[in-house]
Design an enzyme around this catalytic site. Structure first.
Site, mmCIF file in Angstrom:
data_model
loop_
_atom_site.group_PDB
_atom_site.id
_atom_site.type_symbol
_atom_site.label_atom_id
_atom_site.label_comp_id
_atom_site.label_asym_id
_atom_site.label_seq_id
_atom_site.Cartn_x
_atom_site.Cartn_y
_atom_site.Cartn_z
ATOM 1 N N LYS A 114 44.671 54.254 22.060
ATOM 2 C CA LYS A 114 44.987 53.304 23.141
ATOM 3 C C LYS A 114 45.701 52.100 22.536
ATOM 4 O O LYS A 114 45.325 51.630 21.453
ATOM 5 C CB LYS A 114 43.713 52.872 23.867
ATOM 6 C CG LYS A 114 43.978 51.831 24.970
ATOM 7 C CD LYS A 114 42.809 51.698 25.934
ATOM 8 C CE LYS A 114 41.659 50.883 25.431
ATOM 9 N NZ LYS A 114 42.006 49.472 25.081
ATOM 10 N N GLU A 183 42.783 46.209 33.122
ATOM 11 C CA GLU A 183 41.677 45.267 32.869
ATOM 12 C C GLU A 183 41.899 43.965 33.622
ATOM 13 O O GLU A 183 42.965 43.326 33.507
ATOM 14 C CB GLU A 183 41.573 44.987 31.356
ATOM 15 C CG GLU A 183 40.470 43.982 31.035
ATOM 16 C CD GLU A 183 39.924 44.072 29.631
ATOM 17 O OE1 GLU A 183 40.383 44.925 28.847
ATOM 18 O OE2 GLU A 183 39.018 43.277 29.313
HETATM 19 O O1 KIV Z 1 37.933 47.631 23.482
HETATM 20 C C1 KIV Z 1 37.467 48.164 24.496
HETATM 21 O O2 KIV Z 1 36.285 48.485 24.552
HETATM 22 C C2 KIV Z 1 38.364 48.411 25.596
HETATM 23 C C3 KIV Z 1 37.819 48.941 26.880
HETATM 24 C C4 KIV Z 1 36.730 48.176 27.452
HETATM 25 C C5 KIV Z 1 38.873 49.213 27.870
HETATM 26 O O3 KIV Z 1 39.529 48.224 25.468
#
Ligand code: KIV
Length: 256
Positions: A114, A183
């Protein structure tokens, strides 16, 4: 391959069926195993571990080496869930560093990575996707930018921000992202984005109309009692349980 193994295609099919996608963070072996046994299909070794595991004030302190360490631990649970990992702060500033670091997380056991940002990271998104690594986008409040933004602010309140969020979501999907975290996006904008793009949106603090929801697990189970985001309704109070159990054990020592 494990027959119950969740794939990217299965996550996409959940959106097509209108089935909500439950996602949670896991930072180590026991949490990944417990969440997997509870049937959560999507797990993320989030860089939120900087706060809820390592005790930093925000995610900007988390290093690649720390992410790899935690991804290895979570991956040892061999979850059926699709297991992803955050590319940490400054680990994807260039196309080559993005691909190299995404490959390191995959070597550690991540099945997707991500990255935070929209149009400004499209070359990195395309390159990671072209390398065959599924990529989850992240729009709205970007925790890795918390210092320059001066706090965790809700996004999508003004027209120009709404347009930009929708455009960025489309651009990320076109660039090959398989899903997008939204978010702290205003619920109507999160709903609109979820309707307009074909890949799943996974909301956090963005209302009920995203295709799925993700939470930081310690927030959900009351394991980080020193701060709970306003949008989380904890389902357990693990911190209190731990303290009660420890106090009971400590008292029992005096009675022997
Ligand atoms: O770092 C994280 O835990 C996240 C999620 C909460 C989306 O990016």
């Amino acid at each position: 391959m494990n027959s119950g193994k969740i794939t990217v295609e299965m996550i996409h099919a959940m959106k097509s069926r209108g089935e909500k996608i439950a996602a949670l963070t896991a930072y180590d072996f026991p949490m990944a195993k417990l969440l997997d046994e509870a049937g959560v299909p999507l797990l993320l070794v989030g860089d939120s571990l900087g706060m809820v595991v390592l005790g930093h004030p925000d995610t900007t302190h988390v290093t690649m080496a720390e992410m790899e360490h935690h991804v290895r631990a979570a991956a040892r649970a061999k979850p059926n869930a699709l297991l992803g990992a955050d590319l940490p702060f400054k680990s994807y500033e260039t196309v080559s560093s993005a691909v190299e670091n995404a490959k390191r997380l995959v070597a550690a056991g991540a099945e997707f990575v991500k990255a935070e940002g929209g149009r400004e990271i499209l070359p990195q998104v395309r390159a990671i996707a072209s390398a065959g690594i599924p990529l989850m986008g992240h729009l709205g409040m970007l925790p890795q930018h918390v210092l320059e933004e001066g706090g965790y602010r809700i996004k999508g309140k003004i027209e120009s921000e709404q347009q930009r969020l929708l455009e960025d979501a489309r651009l990320l999907a076109d660039a090959g992202a398989f899903a997008i975290v939204l978010e702290l996006v205003t619920p109507p904008v999160a709903k609109l984005i979820s309707e307009k793009i074909s890949i799943p949106t996974i909301g956090i603090g963005s209302g009920d109309d995203c295709d799925g929801q993700i939470l930081v697990t310690p927030d959900l189970v009351g394991l980080f009692p020193w701060f709970t985001p306003r949008f989380v309704k904890p389902k357990a109070n693990c911190a209190a349980e731990i303290k009660t159990a420890v106090a009971a054990w400590k008292d029992s020592l005096q009675q022997k």
